[in-house]
Each structure stands twice: as structure tokens, then as C-alpha cells.
Scaffold this motif. Structure first.
Motif, mmCIF file in Angstrom:
data_model
loop_
_atom_site.group_PDB
_atom_site.id
_atom_site.type_symbol
_atom_site.label_atom_id
_atom_site.label_comp_id
_atom_site.label_asym_id
_atom_site.label_seq_id
_atom_site.Cartn_x
_atom_site.Cartn_y
_atom_site.Cartn_z
ATOM 1 N N LYS A 1 0.855 -1.245 0.200
ATOM 2 C CA LYS A 1 -0.044 -0.017 0.085
ATOM 3 C C LYS A 1 0.848 1.172 -0.048
ATOM 4 C CE LYS A 1 -3.703 2.285 2.422
ATOM 5 N NZ LYS A 1 -4.786 2.228 3.249
ATOM 6 N N THR B 1 -1.297 2.078 -5.251
ATOM 7 C CA THR B 1 -1.848 0.914 -4.480
ATOM 8 C C THR B 1 -3.065 0.108 -5.409
ATOM 9 O OG1 THR B 1 -1.760 2.095 -2.538
ATOM 10 C CG2 THR B 1 -3.210 0.246 -2.376
ATOM 11 N N ILE C 1 -2.392 -3.949 -6.424
ATOM 12 C CA ILE C 1 -3.450 -4.837 -6.114
ATOM 13 C C ILE C 1 -3.592 -5.879 -7.413
ATOM 14 C CG2 ILE C 1 -5.994 -5.375 -5.647
ATOM 15 C CD1 ILE C 1 -5.707 -2.635 -3.851
ATOM 16 N N GLN D 1 -8.744 -3.892 -0.844
ATOM 17 C CA GLN D 1 -8.080 -3.327 0.271
ATOM 18 C C GLN D 1 -8.548 -3.872 1.438
ATOM 19 O OE1 GLN D 1 -5.972 0.249 0.224
ATOM 20 N NE2 GLN D 1 -7.296 1.126 -1.475
ATOM 21 N N MET E 1 -2.855 -5.369 3.399
ATOM 22 C CA MET E 1 -2.133 -4.310 2.648
ATOM 23 C C MET E 1 -1.066 -3.817 3.779
ATOM 24 S SD MET E 1 -4.240 -4.021 0.125
ATOM 25 C CE MET E 1 -3.284 -2.790 -0.416
#
Length: 480
Positions: free
Chosen positions: A129, A287, A291, A422, A427
Motif C-alpha cells: 500500500k 496501490t 493490487i 483493500q 495491505m
């Protein structure tokens, strides 16, 4: 017309359309009506030859190709619409005629379709993150940049040139004592510190005075665009004709008001707020990229070439727009590096595959998790956009077309998707870093920005946006 749809190889489906004799006859009549004007037969005025006479004179199959095209255009796209819940076509079909007889006509279209993507897992993963902070130094640097952009140009005659000055120079480049193509220019404006030229060139010009002539030793980078110059040592003889400096405006209330604030402190607060918004957007963007990239490691999809080709073409178009803003034509750039449009698109192919896979992953998880945008959420987004342009929601709705509504709905879904991802993954903060160059948020499913490989405006130049030499220059304008 009856049709069947069957899966075929490499993410394609085969649409087989069977037409009755009556439908085939009607298509031939339409083909005759559309094309009879181009045929001539002795004894008849052009365009007035009866159909049966043309068939006798030119052969029975004279209208077959046009009739088949008519059947295709009238029925193929209707078939895709009927099957839209079962597959999505992503390219043009390959057509073939399976049968033409008195009993039936069979036309087959094999079309690439959006593939399914197999995802190993998308929850319970450890993912980076990213967060960025804005310091007081960042704010001051941004303010200094604004002052620099507002600076007045002043002619300098009483000192040597310094970083930030624009110098007007002649230069002659030589390899082993011999001049080389593209290494010479006259009356060339160069902003020192712009990193427009290869490393060492601009730094060596600093300190020169008007009228001074100086030999500068440089070495071309090993990855330089021109093959004959890669890693080569060269000497440039530089003559400095003029120096233009900058007179920065004072950071006072007058400047603050010019920038839309009532005071210096209000302006400083406004700059900080904007940088913080950009830093937040940058962190979110990176971020989200992290992912999808992590999920993609365990994902597989048989991506049709049509989807990759479409993405590479979009990438090339974005690069073309970037070049255009610098006053450079893509064709000129490609000609300079000795490449064609089709050849150059191959540079984007691997990134295109990754981008398409990421898009498929996002769409698959949204569907699998049944993520929806409610009407209330859509209305709130519309009202937010309406306020940004000074309109009421009702006024703004009148200007929205269906594609914009689709975009709003998809944006809400994607935002909710990444909130979900998230919340359902581990994270791990990468640490807070200074937000030196905050980037605006991009669409989560499309995370890359294409740039041309570093080419040169002149053979000595590295990158940048300088003006071409005033006269007798062999400098070539290209893009970073």
C-alpha cells in the motif's frame, strides 16, 4: 434466418447463419437494385438492364458477393445484440460461405470474443500500500515553479551563463575529428538545466560568456538512439551568442492575488491542499496498480490478438498526442528512428497484454462479487460533476449521453471494488515518502503511460521541448 453459436479455438465463437431460399432471393434482388447502374449490355441503357439478362450475360453468380454482404450486414450485428449476455465480440469476424444451393445459404462468421479469466485468488494476499506526504519544502518548490513560469525574460550581458538561463549557441560535433550528421546547428536556443542534451553538455556550457568559443568533451549514452553514436566520445565546439535570463516576481500579496488567493499564506495553503490531493491520488493509483498486479500473478486468460492490437493502437495514439503537444509529428519521429507505424506498435505489445489482462481481472471480480452502482450513488456523482461546472443536477443531466452514464456507473463500481479488495487483503504500508511529483489518478484497469524511447531533437540532444535552430541546423525534433 436461423443461427447457431458454438465456441471455437483461441477465444473465438463461430456464428453460423442459415438463410432460406426466399431470404437469399430477396438479398439478390437488393444486390441487383444497388449495383445495376455499373453494368452495361448492348441494346440496353446503362442501369436499365433486367436482372435475368445480367445473370445470363455475366453469369448466375454476378450478385452473390453483394447479396452475401447484404445478408451479413442485416443479420450479423442483430445476432450479436441477441447474444450480448453470452459473449462480447472484440474484433471483426472472419467470414466464410459454407453452402449456397437452391435449398439454403449458410454464412459463417468466426469472431474473437472477450475471454474468461481464471483467477487463482484475489483475497488474503499480502499487497503493498503506497502513501505519500507533502512537506513544507514541497510546497515552496511548487511555489518557486509557479514564480518561474511567471518570470519575465531579460537579456543578460554582464555575466556568464548559469543554470536556468536560455543560451543561443552554435555547435559543431565531431567524432575522431570528423563532423557527423545531425551534430551541427546554428542559432540554437538551449535552456540550461532542461536536460535536453546528452549528459555533460549543458553543465559544460554553464559559465561561458557572450562571444566565447569552447570545446566540450562528452560521451554518448550506451543506449543512445542513433546506432553509430552509442557509447562514442565526441567533441562539440560551442559558440555562445546570447544569454537570456529570468526575473522572478516577488512572492507577495500581488503575486498571490494573481494566482487567485487573497494573501501569500492563503496561496501557500491552497498549493498545499492541491499537492495533498495529488499525493493522495498518486498513492491510491499505485496501490490499485499493486493490487491488480499481484492478483494477475495467479491469473490466466487466452487473450485474442484483436484486443491486444486495439490496446497497442490506443497506446500509439496517446504517444502521438504527446508528440503533437511538443510540435512533433509522429510520422516525422518514426522516419527519424527508421521505423514504420506497425513496427513501432510492437514496442507496446507486452504492456498491452498486461493492461488487457488487468482490465479482464477487474471486470471478472466485479461480476463475481456482484458489485453494483445504486441509482442513489449515480445521482450523487452526477450532482458532484454538475457542481464542478456550475450547473444544477437537472441541467447537467440534459447534457449527459449514455456513454457518460456508463462511465459514471463503472467508476463507482471500480471504486467499490478496490475498497473491497483493500478490506479483504493484507495491505502492507510501503512507508510514507515525500510526494515530489504527485500523479493524477488513472483508471484502475488501465495503469500504464506510453512514451517513445528517448530520441533526440538534435544528435546532441537527449530529450525536451526546445525550439528548432533558427537556420542551417540539422537538428531533428523528436520526442522523449
Amino acid at each position: 434466418m436461423k443461427y447457431t453459436v458454438t465456441p471455437a479455438e483461441k477465444s473465438t465463437v463461430k456464428v453460423e447463419m442459415t438463410f432460406t431460399p426466399a431470404e437469399w432471393s430477396e438479398a439478390i434482388d437488393k444486390a441487383y437494385a444497388q449495383t445495376r447502374g455499373k453494368y452495361a449490355v448492348n441494346g440496353f441503357r446503362k442501369g436499365k438492364v433486367p436482372k435475368h439478362v445480367l445473370e445470363m450475360y455475366y453469369g448466375k453468380g454476378i450478385f452473390y458477393e453483394d447479396a452475401l454482404n447484404i445478408l451479413y450486414s442485416e443479420h450479423y450485428y442483430d445476432t450479436l445484440e441477441k447474444e450480448k449476455d453470452n459473449f462480447t465480440a472484440v474484433g471483426e469476424p472472419s467470414l466464410s460461405v459454407e453452402d449456397i444451393s437452391d435449398k439454403k445459404v449458410v454464412l459463417t462468421a468466426q469472431v474473437p470474443v472477450k475471454p474468461d479469466v481464471e483467477i487463482e485468488k484475489y483475497t488474503g494476499i499480502k499487497i503493498a500500500k503506497y502513501e505519500y506526504t507533502v512537506t513544507d519544502a514541497d510546497v515552496e518548490k511548487e511555489i518557486d515553479s509557479a514564480r518561474d513560469r511567471a518570470a519575465e525574460k531579460v537579456t543578460v550581458t554582464d555575466r556568464s551563463c548559469a543554470m536556468g538561463d536560455t543560451v543561443n549557441i552554435d555547435f559543431v560535433g565531431k567524432l575522431n575529428g570528423e563532423e557527423f550528421e545531425g551534430g551541427t546547428a546554428e542559432k540554437f536556443d538551449l535552456t540550461l538545466g532542461s536536460r535536453q542534451f546528452i549528459p555533460g553538455f549543458e553543465e559544460s556550457v554553464v559559465g561561458m560568456k557572450i562571444g566565447e568559443v569552447k570545446d566540450i568533451d562528452v560521451t554518448f549514452p550506451a543506449d543512445y538512439q542513433a546506432e553509430n553514436l552509442k557509447g562514442k566520445a565526441a567533441v562539440f565546439t560551442v559558440t555562445l551568442h546570447a544569454i537570456t535570463g529570468k526575473s522572478l516576481p516577488a512572492l507577495d500579496e500581488a503575486f498571490a492575488k494573481k494566482m487567485g488567493s487573497d494573501s501569500v499564506e492563503a496561496y501557500r495553503a491552497k498549493v498545499k491542499e492541491r499537492l495533498e490531493q495529488n499525493a493522495k491520488a498518486r498513492g491510491m493509483n499505485e496501490t490499485e496498480n499493486a493490487i491488480v498486479t499481484e492478483i494477475a500473478k495467479g491469473a490466466k486468460a487466452e487473450i485474442p490478438q484483436a484486443m491486444i492490437d486495439r490496446q497497442t493502437e490506443q497506446s500509439l495514439q496517446r504517444m502521438e498526442y504527446n508528440l503533437m503537444y511538443q510540435g512533433i509529428k509522429l510520422d516525422d519521429y518514426l522516419r527519424y528512428i527508421g521505423s514504420s507505424r506497425e513496427e513501432y506498435k510492437k514496442n507496446f505489445e507486452e504492456e498491452a497484454k498486461k493492461t488487457v489482462l488487468h482490465q479482464l481481472i477487474v471486470e471478472k471480480i466485479i461480476a463475481q462479487e456482484k458489485i453494483q452502482a445504486t441509482q442513489k450513488e449515480i445521482d450523487a456523482k452526477i450532482e458532484e460533476q454538475a457542481k464542478s461546472v456550475g450547473k444544477t443536477a437537472e441541467e447537467y443531466k440534459k447534457t449527459i449521453d449514455p456513454r457518460q452514464l456508463d462511465y459514471i456507473e463503472n467508476d463507482i463500481k471500480v471504486t467499490k471494488l478496490f475498497d473491497f479488495l483493500q478490506a479483504n487483503n493484507e495491505m502492507v504500508a510501503e512507508g510514507k515518502a515525500e510526494a515530489k511529483k504527485p500523479a493524477a489518478k488513472k483508471a484502475p484497469a488501465e495503469k500504464t503511460e506510453e512514451k517513445a524511447p528517448a530520441a533526440k531533437k538534435t544528435t546532441a540532444a537527449k530529450t525536451g521541448e526546445s525550439k528548432p535552430a533558427a537556420k542551417k541546423t540539422t537538428a531533428k525534433k523528436t520526442a522523449e
